[in-house]
Design a protein around this motif. Structure first.
Motif, PDB file in Angstrom:
ATOM      1  N   THR A   1     -20.311  23.333   9.509  1.00 34.12           N
ATOM      2  CA  THR A   1     -20.286  22.480  10.706  1.00 34.12           C
ATOM      3  C   THR A   1     -18.959  22.604  11.437  1.00 34.12           C
ATOM      4  OG1 THR A   1     -21.801  20.916   9.657  1.00 34.12           O
ATOM      5  CG2 THR A   1     -20.566  20.116  11.554  1.00 34.12           C
ATOM      6  N   TYR A   2     -17.863  22.650  10.688  1.00 35.95           N
ATOM      7  CA  TYR A   2     -16.550  22.818  11.330  1.00 35.95           C
ATOM      8  C   TYR A   2     -16.474  24.147  12.082  1.00 35.95           C
ATOM      9  CZ  TYR A   2     -11.606  23.674  11.954  1.00 35.95           C
ATOM     10  OH  TYR A   2     -10.382  23.981  12.507  1.00 35.95           O
ATOM     11  N   LEU A   3     -16.888  25.221  11.423  1.00 35.18           N
ATOM     12  CA  LEU A   3     -16.839  26.532  12.064  1.00 35.18           C
ATOM     13  C   LEU A   3     -17.763  26.586  13.278  1.00 35.18           C
ATOM     14  CD1 LEU A   3     -16.815  28.831   8.891  1.00 35.18           C
ATOM     15  CD2 LEU A   3     -14.876  28.207  10.338  1.00 35.18           C
ATOM     16  N   LEU A   4     -18.917  25.943  13.170  1.00 38.45           N
ATOM     17  CA  LEU A   4     -19.870  25.947  14.277  1.00 38.45           C
ATOM     18  C   LEU A   4     -19.320  25.200  15.485  1.00 38.45           C
ATOM     19  CD1 LEU A   4     -22.793  26.256  15.489  1.00 38.45           C
ATOM     20  CD2 LEU A   4     -23.270  24.025  14.451  1.00 38.45           C
ATOM     21  N   ILE A   5     -18.843  23.980  15.277  1.00 43.13           N
ATOM     22  CA  ILE A   5     -18.464  23.120  16.393  1.00 43.13           C
ATOM     23  C   ILE A   5     -17.118  23.519  16.997  1.00 43.13           C
ATOM     24  CG2 ILE A   5     -17.957  20.736  17.076  1.00 43.13           C
ATOM     25  CD1 ILE A   5     -20.894  21.269  16.526  1.00 43.13           C
ATOM     26  N   TRP A   6     -16.162  23.930  16.176  1.00 38.42           N
ATOM     27  CA  TRP A   6     -14.805  24.180  16.692  1.00 38.42           C
ATOM     28  C   TRP A   6     -14.368  25.639  16.679  1.00 38.42           C
ATOM     29  CZ3 TRP A   6     -15.790  19.539  14.165  1.00 38.42           C
ATOM     30  CH2 TRP A   6     -15.502  18.379  14.902  1.00 38.42           C
ATOM     31  N   ARG A   7     -15.188  26.517  16.107  1.00 37.70           N
ATOM     32  CA  ARG A   7     -14.753  27.905  16.024  1.00 37.70           C
ATOM     33  C   ARG A   7     -15.819  28.889  16.508  1.00 37.70           C
ATOM     34  NH1 ARG A   7     -10.651  25.797  15.821  1.00 37.70           N
ATOM     35  NH2 ARG A   7      -8.913  26.019  14.349  1.00 37.70           N
ATOM     36  N   SER A   8     -16.751  28.433  17.304  1.00 37.68           N
ATOM     37  CA  SER A   8     -17.789  29.329  17.816  1.00 37.68           C
ATOM     38  C   SER A   8     -18.047  29.041  19.294  1.00 37.68           C
ATOM     39  CB  SER A   8     -19.098  29.175  17.021  1.00 37.68           C
ATOM     40  OG  SER A   8     -19.731  27.951  17.319  1.00 37.68           O
ATOM     41  N   ARG A   9     -18.577  30.021  19.963  1.00 36.61           N
ATOM     42  CA  ARG A   9     -18.907  29.847  21.384  1.00 36.61           C
ATOM     43  C   ARG A   9     -19.996  28.797  21.559  1.00 36.61           C
ATOM     44  NH1 ARG A   9     -20.942  34.619  25.579  1.00 36.61           N
ATOM     45  NH2 ARG A   9     -21.439  33.211  27.298  1.00 36.61           N
ATOM     46  N   LEU A  10     -20.998  28.822  20.669  1.00 35.59           N
ATOM     47  CA  LEU A  10     -22.063  27.831  20.747  1.00 35.59           C
ATOM     48  C   LEU A  10     -21.507  26.418  20.576  1.00 35.59           C
ATOM     49  CD1 LEU A  10     -25.037  26.981  20.847  1.00 35.59           C
ATOM     50  CD2 LEU A  10     -25.166  27.445  18.381  1.00 35.59           C
ATOM     51  N   GLY A  11     -20.580  26.262  19.634  1.00 35.17           N
ATOM     52  CA  GLY A  11     -19.962  24.948  19.430  1.00 35.17           C
ATOM     53  C   GLY A  11     -19.205  24.478  20.656  1.00 35.17           C
ATOM     54  N   TYR A  12     -18.532  25.413  21.321  1.00 40.66           N
ATOM     55  CA  TYR A  12     -17.825  25.055  22.555  1.00 40.66           C
ATOM     56  C   TYR A  12     -18.812  24.581  23.622  1.00 40.66           C
ATOM     57  CZ  TYR A  12     -15.183  25.555  26.869  1.00 40.66           C
ATOM     58  OH  TYR A  12     -14.604  25.317  28.091  1.00 40.66           O
ATOM     59  N   GLU A  13     -19.940  25.265  23.734  1.00 40.39           N
ATOM     60  CA  GLU A  13     -20.953  24.867  24.719  1.00 40.39           C
ATOM     61  C   GLU A  13     -21.540  23.496  24.372  1.00 40.39           C
ATOM     62  OE1 GLU A  13     -23.773  28.039  24.765  1.00 40.39           O
ATOM     63  OE2 GLU A  13     -22.553  29.314  26.061  1.00 40.39           O
ATOM     64  N   ILE A  14     -21.754  23.242  23.074  1.00 46.36           N
ATOM     65  CA  ILE A  14     -22.273  21.941  22.651  1.00 46.36           C
ATOM     66  C   ILE A  14     -21.287  20.836  23.010  1.00 46.36           C
ATOM     67  CG2 ILE A  14     -22.784  20.517  20.607  1.00 46.36           C
ATOM     68  CD1 ILE A  14     -24.037  23.012  19.339  1.00 46.36           C
ATOM     69  N   ARG A  15     -19.993  21.061  22.735  1.00 47.61           N
ATOM     70  CA  ARG A  15     -18.983  20.037  23.034  1.00 47.61           C
ATOM     71  C   ARG A  15     -18.800  19.857  24.540  1.00 47.61           C
ATOM     72  NH1 ARG A  15     -14.050  21.552  21.474  1.00 47.61           N
ATOM     73  NH2 ARG A  15     -14.626  23.650  20.818  1.00 47.61           N
ATOM     74  N   ALA A  16     -18.844  20.958  25.273  1.00 46.10           N
ATOM     75  CA  ALA A  16     -18.711  20.860  26.732  1.00 46.10           C
ATOM     76  C   ALA A  16     -19.879  20.091  27.329  1.00 46.10           C
ATOM     77  CB  ALA A  16     -18.628  22.258  27.340  1.00 46.10           C
ATOM     78  N   PHE A  17     -21.079  20.359  26.843  1.00 44.31           N
ATOM     79  CA  PHE A  17     -22.267  19.655  27.319  1.00 44.31           C
ATOM     80  C   PHE A  17     -22.182  18.170  26.984  1.00 44.31           C
ATOM     81  CE2 PHE A  17     -26.590  18.058  26.567  1.00 44.31           C
ATOM     82  CZ  PHE A  17     -27.169  18.316  27.798  1.00 44.31           C
ATOM     83  N   GLY A  18     -21.710  17.857  25.793  1.00 42.06           N
ATOM     84  CA  GLY A  18     -21.588  16.462  25.394  1.00 42.06           C
ATOM     85  C   GLY A  18     -20.513  15.719  26.153  1.00 42.06           C
ATOM     86  N   PHE A  19     -19.454  16.427  26.532  1.00 37.04           N
ATOM     87  CA  PHE A  19     -18.359  15.790  27.264  1.00 37.04           C
ATOM     88  C   PHE A  19     -18.750  15.488  28.704  1.00 37.04           C
ATOM     89  CE2 PHE A  19     -14.330  15.815  29.640  1.00 37.04           C
ATOM     90  CZ  PHE A  19     -13.628  14.852  28.927  1.00 37.04           C
ATOM     91  N   SER A  20     -19.418  16.439  29.361  1.00 44.54           N
ATOM     92  CA  SER A  20     -19.834  16.240  30.747  1.00 44.54           C
ATOM     93  C   SER A  20     -20.979  17.193  31.065  1.00 44.54           C
ATOM     94  CB  SER A  20     -18.668  16.468  31.714  1.00 44.54           C
ATOM     95  OG  SER A  20     -19.111  16.413  33.051  1.00 44.54           O
ATOM     96  N   GLU A  21     -22.179  16.657  31.140  1.00 41.72           N
ATOM     97  CA  GLU A  21     -23.327  17.504  31.427  1.00 41.72           C
ATOM     98  C   GLU A  21     -23.239  18.169  32.802  1.00 41.72           C
ATOM     99  OE1 GLU A  21     -28.227  17.270  31.767  1.00 41.72           O
ATOM    100  OE2 GLU A  21     -27.099  15.618  30.864  1.00 41.72           O
TER     101      GLU A  21
END
Length: 365
Positions: free
Chosen positions: A216-236
């Protein structure tokens, strides 16, 4: 204010203050019923951590909460509130049971990977429908995931009563898995190295839960997909402007969340019970929400919060036995206070701490 706080304050200090307040209020309740809160804490800690028996049960419960906490956390990062962990883990139990019943004449090294795949797929499939309704139809994810918990419960009852139950038996459960689908318990693994441990339901799935924390750490903070998930969650709107597909992110985040909740079935169905029973989840899907909130949706925080709730579960059982005035319902009240202070009343601590930190930061500058 979250962005101005250091991670150790956001993930460590604020949850600790919330926990201290919850335990303080719980102590007042213990005093009100005529018991000694200091002795109650001593019994609770000793029951959960004072022996290898207590530690085994504590980490067994914590394993469930790690999986469901990570499931909620992954969805949180996409600004999705997945309350369907209970149903997703229940349906995943069907997949795990099917894999185990099919392969229980082989070896657990073969049946376990198959059960992991089936549990993840069944959990993800049950999360996919609410995800689609949210992404395509605008149905609120909270409402649909709650409703799917009830549907999952009804479906499980139907299957265990009419399809998967042992013929001629009144018990609503499948047959016990044979040796080839019985994963090792930790006390058995300790015996491989000449160590002695008390027999507890803690099994190899605890280490699978730790691997999932790293994943989960590698996915959310160390992958492109994780960056997209966090960006989407921060501001759609900003994410859409940057070219991120909201339907894709909603579906992927919920599928991963459902798969993570589904892996909980390895611990209960294949590990502890060694059969599919009617109530294998036992509320862990809802506890995972509190674990994710308290752990700030970070794998390390989720791990620590899961262990805390494991302590409350195991230590609470010992406490109810040693101090009859403190019933099992009283332990639920203590757990509810922890959830209340770490969730609903979080800003009561966060805002003053953030203001104090900003003042200190300005003075040092």
């Amino acid at each position: 204010m979250n962005t101005t706080l250091p991670r150790w304050v956001d993930i460590g200090l604020i949850p600790l203050i919330n926990l201290a307040l919850a335990l303080f209020v719980a102590g007042l309740v213990v005093i009100f019923i005529g018991e000694d809160p200091i002795r109650a804490v001593q019994i609770l800690i000793r029951g959960a951590l004072g022996s290898d028996y207590g530690i085994g049960f504590t980490l067994y419960y914590a394993t469930n909460f790690i999986f469901t906490g990570l499931a909620v956390a992954i969805a949180f990062h996409a600004s999705l509130f997945n309350i369907g962990g209970e149903g997703q883990a229940s349906i995943a139990g069907i997949g795990v049971a099917l894999a185990a019943l099919t392969l229980d004449q082989t070896h657990w090294l073969i049946s376990l990977p198959a059960a992991i795949v089936m549990g993840g797929l069944f959990g993800a499939a049950w999360a996919a429908i609410p995800a689609y309704l949210q992404a395509k139809r605008g149905s609120h994810i909270v409402i649909t995931t709650i409703m799917f918990n009830f549907i999952a419960s009804a479906l499980l009852v139907y299957l265990l009563v009419n399809v998967m139950k042992v013929e001629g038996s009144m018990a609503t459960e499948t047959r016990k898995f044979q040796e080839g689908a019985q994963i090792p318990f930790v006390h058995e693994m300790a015996g491989w190295f000449g160590l002695k441990m008390a027999r507890t339901p803690m099994n190899i799935s605890f280490f699978l839960a730790l691997i999932c924390c790293v994943f989960t750490y590698l996915l959310i903070w160390r992958s492109r997909l994780g960056y997209e998930i966090r960006a989407f969650g921060f501001s759609e709107p900003a994410a859409v402007y940057a070219g991120i597909n909201p339907v894709k992110i909603t579906m992927i985040a919920m599928l991963l969340s459902g798969a993570m909740a589904g892996l909980m079935a390895i611990n209960t169905v294949m590990g502890d019970q060694q059969r599919l029973v009617l109530d294998a989840v036992q509320g862990a899907g809802f506890v995972g929400i509190a674990v994710a909130l308290m752990g700030r949706s970070h794998p390390v925080g989720v791990l620590l919060a899961a262990i805390l709730f494991g302590i409350l579960y195991q230590g609470g059982a010992e406490l109810a036995f040693e101090m009859p005035k403190i019933s099992r319902d009283m332990i639920v009240v203590i757990q509810a206070l922890v959830i209340l202070f770490t969730g609903a009343l979080e800003n009561m601590v966060r805002i003053p701490v953030a203001r104090a930190w900003l003042k200190l930061d300005r003075r040092s500058a």
